[in-house]
Design a protein around this motif. Structure first.
Motif: not given
Ligand code: 6R9
Length: 659
Positions: A290-291, A320-321, A326-330, A424-431
């Protein structure tokens, strides 16, 4: 249609006029497919495979979701993976050894870059050292470090050997540390001698010594020497020097432990309604998926980016951020040890400029401070590298939102106002910045796959623009699995109020109040307690605050109720002004009252406006409304040492006294 209890009565919550992301952003966005919402709905819960696909699994999962024992949902069951492998090793294997993983900016201008290879070496050596100290899989390791590279290194070393970490924000007291270590039966601690706060060296080890005295069990303690000769310290029994350990295990490698998707990755303590901190449990597979997904889809992070989230890793936002997403995405993640105004108020912009930061994520409280200090500070630097801006942690009203987009984002960068929680661990509401238009003052719709509903006391959806309870109707991968040692409390706190187990209906209650518009955009109004009752009408303090911060010259506002007599409530507004506007300026005071009257009505106009240089804030930067309410009511304030700026309390009390 108003409901009986007053929720939802009244007028719609104002948002600024819609703004569209520029084509140049949309063309390169990670997610730009308008059908993404429909696709997620049609394919739910299989849609979440997209998130899982961003990770490398040792063993594929058998099911995306198992929901036979709500509210204890299990995601990606049967799957196995290691979080440190996902955040480090696999990027080496992909030939990105020399790519920067962490760019660290120290308080005094020191700078360090860890490539993925450097991070790999550090994490492996420290993982070997932790094992040698006796840490086994599933042992909870407490980490009590400020914003230095050893903090993410220690987290990833724990993840590598399957030991859940529990990071305690470095600014918390020795009591807070002891309570958390005790609650988690944690026998291992990674900390430091001290660190710099503002210009001063601050003794962290002294707090650790006190905490250890308060604990009944022994604690193996690793100490990072951050201050050197500035704060000499002697290591006692069961204490180990971090750098000595690294040397002892130089070149060591440790195979990443393959963890079940549902195994605990970490614990994060957050304040509970009862005062006892709650240990929120996050797992390895769902959380990491999710993150990573939200870093990709909402923060638009790409591997070649330099990305900066200015939170502290001691809170969930940093977990999470700054670290895991970010590190999971390298990508390259920036870590900053200092404060935004030291040595000067352009410090953050200097860091953005020098590192050519692409994406910047911060808190509304910081944005309001930037606005208060004035546009001259961002103007001193070249911020043209920025592509996207984000906020998290509190509501942001249209004026600071617009200021941020205009003066930091050059009027171009999309701004994402992201709502989520420790739980919630990670973002749930956002554009989604590559898909949706933005409405300043509203966070946005529930993300694809997230079923956000604003409901009244009876559980029915409120009409557009009316105030209700913010709930989530379907599970999501990053959700907390339980509270450490408290399944019952978890069910009670978050699920009981709006679920109907007999009917098989489960609904998560966030504890926040919100309004939702015709397009499904949610404006989060703060905690439900931040709603005050004036002559039988429920008013959102945030709505009044938004009308106040709309006034030119006002930087920040906090509104609370003062109970006078038995029923009526007087409205107190605490206001800090921008540079150039004197506190107590009568013109500002009058405009505030007028503005609230026009925006909401005479019923909501503040009875008392208190000007203060700053509002009292928690260490994570949230306005302490409870305390302001106690001040207004002349109640006992209790211990204020948990505040970031305790000295402001006396000033506010004095200001009220003068009124
Ligand atoms: C990530 C984080 C959670 C509480 C949450 C809400 C407030 C967070 C917000 C927001 C309005 C936003 N909050 N994001 N309010 N708009 N975009 O902050 O976690 O420390 O657990 O706090 O923060 O009240 O319930 P946490």
């Amino acid at each position: 249609m108003a409901n009986r209890n007053g929720w939802g009565r009244g007028r719609s919550v104002p948002t600024g006029s819609p703004q569209v992301p520029p084509d140049s952003f949309v063309e390169q966005a990670n997610v730009a497919d308008e059908d993404v919402y429909a696709t997620f709905d049609e394919e739910w819960p299989a849609c979440w495979e997209r998130a899982a696909d961003l990770l490398s699994w040792d063993r594929p999962y058998d099911a995306v979701l198992e929901d036979d024992d709500p509210p204890f949902y299990r995601w990606f069951t049967g799957g196995r993976l290691n979080a440190a492998y996902n955040c480090v090793d696999r990027h080496l294997e992909a030939g990105r050894k020399t790519h920067a993983a962490i760019r660290w900016e120290g308080k005094h201008g020191e700078r360090e870059t860890y490539t993925y290879r450097d991070l790999y070496v550090a994490v492996n050596e420290f993982a070997a050292a932790l094992r040698d100290l006796g840490v086994e899989e599933d042992d909870v390791v407490t980490i009590y470090l400020p914003m230095i590279p050893e903090l993410p290194i220690a987290m990833l070393a724990c993840a590598r050997i399957g030991a859940p970490h529990s990071v305690v924000f470095a600014g918390l007291s020795s009591d807070a540390l002891a309570t958390r270590m005790d609650a988690a039966d944690s026998e291992y601690l990674v900390t430091c001698d001290g660190y710099y706060r503002r210009g001063d060296a601050f003794n962290q080890k002294g707090k650790v010594d006190n905490a250890r005295l308060a604990l009944e069990h022994e604690v193996e303690t690793v100490v990072v020497d951050r201050l050197g000769d500035e704060l000499p310290h002697v290591l006692g029994e069961r204490e180990w020097d971090y750098h000595d350990l690294r040397e002892e295990f130089a070149g060591a490698t440790v195979d990443p432990v393959s963890r079940d998707a549902e195994d605990m990755l970490f614990l994060m303590y957050t304040s509970g309604t009862t005062g006892e901190p709650k240990g929120v449990v996050h797992t390895t597979g769902g959380y990491l998926a999710h993150v990573a997904w939200t870093s990709h889809a909402v923060l638009d992070v790409e591997p070649e980016d330099t990305y900066w989230c200015s939170a502290d890793i001691g809170w969930i936002t940093g977990h999470s951020y700054i670290v895991y997403g970010p590190l999971a995405l390298g990508t390259t993640t920036v870590m900053y040890e200092g404060t935004p105004d030291y040595p000067d108020r352009d410090r953050l912009w200097e860091i953005v400029d020098r590192n050519a930061v692409d994406v910047f994520y911060t808190a509304p409280t910081a944005v309001r401070a930037f606005m208060k200090w004035g546009e001259e500070y961002p103007e001193r630097h070249d911020l043209s590298s920025l592509r996207l801006l984000g906020t998290v942690g509190e509501p942001i009203s249209p004026r600071p939102w617009n200021w941020y987009r205009e003066h930091v984002g050059d009027g171009e960068c999309p701004v994402v106002d992201t709502w989520w929680q420790t739980e919630t661990g990670a973002i749930l509401i956002s554009t989604l910045p590559g898909v949706d238009e933005m409405k300043p003052g509203a966070a946005g719709p529930g993300l694809p796959g997230i079923d956000v509903q604003v409901i009244d006391e009876r559980g029915e959806a409120v009409d557009p623009g009316q105030i209700g309870y913010l709930t989530v109707g379907r599970p999501w991968p990053g959700m907390a699995r339980t509270l450490y040692g408290g399944d019952d409390q978890y069910r009670e706190e978050y699920w009981k109020r709006f679920s109907d187990p007999d009917a098989g209906e489960w609904r998560y209650f966030s504890g926040d109040a919100a309004a939702i518009d015709e397009d499904g955009y949610v404006t989060v109004l703060g905690r439900v307690d931040d709603v005050i009752n004036v002559s039988g009408r429920r008013l959102s303090t945030m709505e009044i605050e938004s009308a106040i911060t709309d006034v030119e010259g006002v930087a920040e506002a906090a509104v609370v109720g003062r109970s006078s007599g038995t029923t009526a409530t007087e409205i107190y507004a605490y206001v800090s002004t921008e540079g150039g506007f004197g506190p107590g300026d009568d013109a500002v005071r009058e405009t505030i009252v007028d503005n609230v009257e026009t925006a909401i009505g005479p019923i909501a106009t503040p009875d008392t406006v208190v000007f203060t240089p700053e509002l009292p804030k928690t260490r994570s930067g949230k306005i302490m409304r409870r305390l302001l309410e106690d001040i207004a009511n002349g109640d006992d304030l209790g211990d204020t040492s948990a505040l970031r700026n305790p000295e402001i309390v006396g000033e506010i009390q004095a200001a009220i006294g003068e009124d």
